[in-house]
Design a protein around this motif. Structure first.
Motif, PDB file in Angstrom:
ATOM      1  N   ASN A 117      41.701 -29.651  20.108  1.00  0.00           N
ATOM      2  CA  ASN A 117      40.657 -29.844  19.341  1.00  0.00           C
ATOM      3  C   ASN A 117      39.363 -29.474  20.257  1.00  0.00           C
ATOM      4  OD1 ASN A 117      38.925 -30.600  16.904  1.00  0.00           O
ATOM      5  ND2 ASN A 117      38.297 -32.427  18.184  1.00  0.00           N
ATOM      6  N   ASP A 118      39.582 -29.928  21.415  1.00  0.00           N
ATOM      7  CA  ASP A 118      38.370 -29.365  22.292  1.00  0.00           C
ATOM      8  C   ASP A 118      38.319 -28.144  22.575  1.00  0.00           C
ATOM      9  OD1 ASP A 118      37.666 -32.291  22.408  1.00  0.00           O
ATOM     10  OD2 ASP A 118      38.621 -32.675  24.366  1.00  0.00           O
ATOM     11  N   LYS A 119      39.489 -27.529  22.641  1.00  0.00           N
ATOM     12  CA  LYS A 119      39.672 -26.065  23.311  1.00  0.00           C
ATOM     13  C   LYS A 119      38.943 -25.397  22.138  1.00  0.00           C
ATOM     14  CE  LYS A 119      42.621 -22.411  25.058  1.00  0.00           C
ATOM     15  NZ  LYS A 119      43.812 -22.289  25.540  1.00  0.00           N
ATOM     16  N   TYR A 120      39.544 -25.664  20.920  1.00  0.00           N
ATOM     17  CA  TYR A 120      39.088 -24.610  19.694  1.00  0.00           C
ATOM     18  C   TYR A 120      38.154 -25.178  18.897  1.00  0.00           C
ATOM     19  CZ  TYR A 120      43.259 -22.120  21.447  1.00  0.00           C
ATOM     20  OH  TYR A 120      44.020 -21.520  22.264  1.00  0.00           O
ATOM     21  N   SER A 121      37.621 -26.550  19.061  1.00  0.00           N
ATOM     22  CA  SER A 121      36.824 -27.129  18.244  1.00  0.00           C
ATOM     23  C   SER A 121      37.066 -26.959  16.642  1.00  0.00           C
ATOM     24  CB  SER A 121      35.254 -26.301  18.357  1.00  0.00           C
ATOM     25  OG  SER A 121      34.732 -26.525  19.660  1.00  0.00           O
TER      26      SER A 121
ATOM     27  N   GLN B  30      35.151 -29.540  14.090  1.00  0.00           N
ATOM     28  CA  GLN B  30      33.677 -28.900  14.207  1.00  0.00           C
ATOM     29  C   GLN B  30      33.689 -27.889  13.101  1.00  0.00           C
ATOM     30  OE1 GLN B  30      31.745 -28.141  17.918  1.00  0.00           O
ATOM     31  NE2 GLN B  30      29.653 -28.236  16.771  1.00  0.00           N
ATOM     32  N   LYS B  31      34.745 -26.795  13.604  1.00  0.00           N
ATOM     33  CA  LYS B  31      34.653 -25.655  12.714  1.00  0.00           C
ATOM     34  C   LYS B  31      35.105 -25.982  11.304  1.00  0.00           C
ATOM     35  CE  LYS B  31      35.502 -22.693  16.517  1.00  0.00           C
ATOM     36  NZ  LYS B  31      36.321 -21.758  17.072  1.00  0.00           N
TER      37      LYS B  31
ATOM     38  N   SER C 192      31.819 -27.495   9.685  1.00  0.00           N
ATOM     39  CA  SER C 192      31.103 -26.666   9.183  1.00  0.00           C
ATOM     40  C   SER C 192      31.406 -25.538   8.316  1.00  0.00           C
ATOM     41  CB  SER C 192      30.544 -25.769  10.477  1.00  0.00           C
ATOM     42  OG  SER C 192      31.490 -24.838  11.087  1.00  0.00           O
TER      43      SER C 192
END
Length: 200
Positions: A92-96, A99-100, A103
């Motif tokens: 999750n941190d690496k590819y967000s 968050q994606k 959005s």
């Protein structure tokens, strides 16, 4: 981390130089015991509801603190679960991912022309965005992950102590022996045959 080669693009060198984010949950002896009790409680809750969940939470909290094969198995399963959790957080941190995804959902729902706040869909999207921001701000202030970890660890410790005290109490007063004898006495003096229906 290993440095990127000099001929690599600047973005790749920056990504290689960036330190890895810390794991969501450090895998220590204490976190393995806590995770084992939470997993036991969750499994019991899914199978038998709140009562079985509470019983299995207390039982796994107690058994995970022992020095035997059962404790080793419980801690091994818990360590595997923590590694999966940490890997998911890393991705999750690496590819967000979250968050994606958020959005994309917000971007796919558009307010119709002239919709404004009179539009229920627009109001719902605005409310969801506001709630998301409030939760993110509260997490920065409170630290939900750390708070939940502290609560889970304390609950696991208390459950293990309660089971330990109950076993000591039983050993001293022999309650299970008294209850078993009373059940045998009642079953032996009954007026109905074994295995038959209870009399009215």
């Amino acid at each position: 981390p290993t440095p990127a080669p000099a001929h690599a693009p600047a973005a790749a060198r920056a990504a290689a130089a960036k330190p890895a984010s810390p794991p969501l949950v450090s895998v220590t002896e204490e976190t393995k015991i806590t995770a084992a009790s939470v997993l036991g409680g969750a499994a019991g809750w899914m199978v038998g509801g709140a009562w079985l969940g509470g019983l299995l939470f207390a039982a796994t909290a107690y058994l995970a603190r022992k020095e035997d094969d059962v404790a080793a198995v419980l801690k091994g399963v818990a360590a595997g679960g923590l590694e999966v959790l940490n890997f998911g957080a890393y991705l999750n941190d690496k590819y967000s991912v979250l968050q994606k995804a958020g959005s994309q959902v917000a971007g796919s729902v558009e307010t119709p022309p002239g919709g404004g706040m009179d539009d229920p869909l627009g109001a719902l999207v605005g409310l969801a965005a506001g709630v998301g921001q409030v939760v993110a701000d509260a997490d920065k202030e409170i630290g939900f992950k750390q708070t939940f970890g502290t609560i889970a660890t304390s609950a696991s410790d208390l459950a293990a102590q309660a089971v330990d005290k109950a076993l000591m109490f039983n050993e001293h007063y022999k309650l299970t022996d008294v209850i078993a004898a009373r059940v045998r006495e009642v079953a032996g003096s009954s007026d109905w045959p074994a295995g038959g229906p209870m009399p009215p």
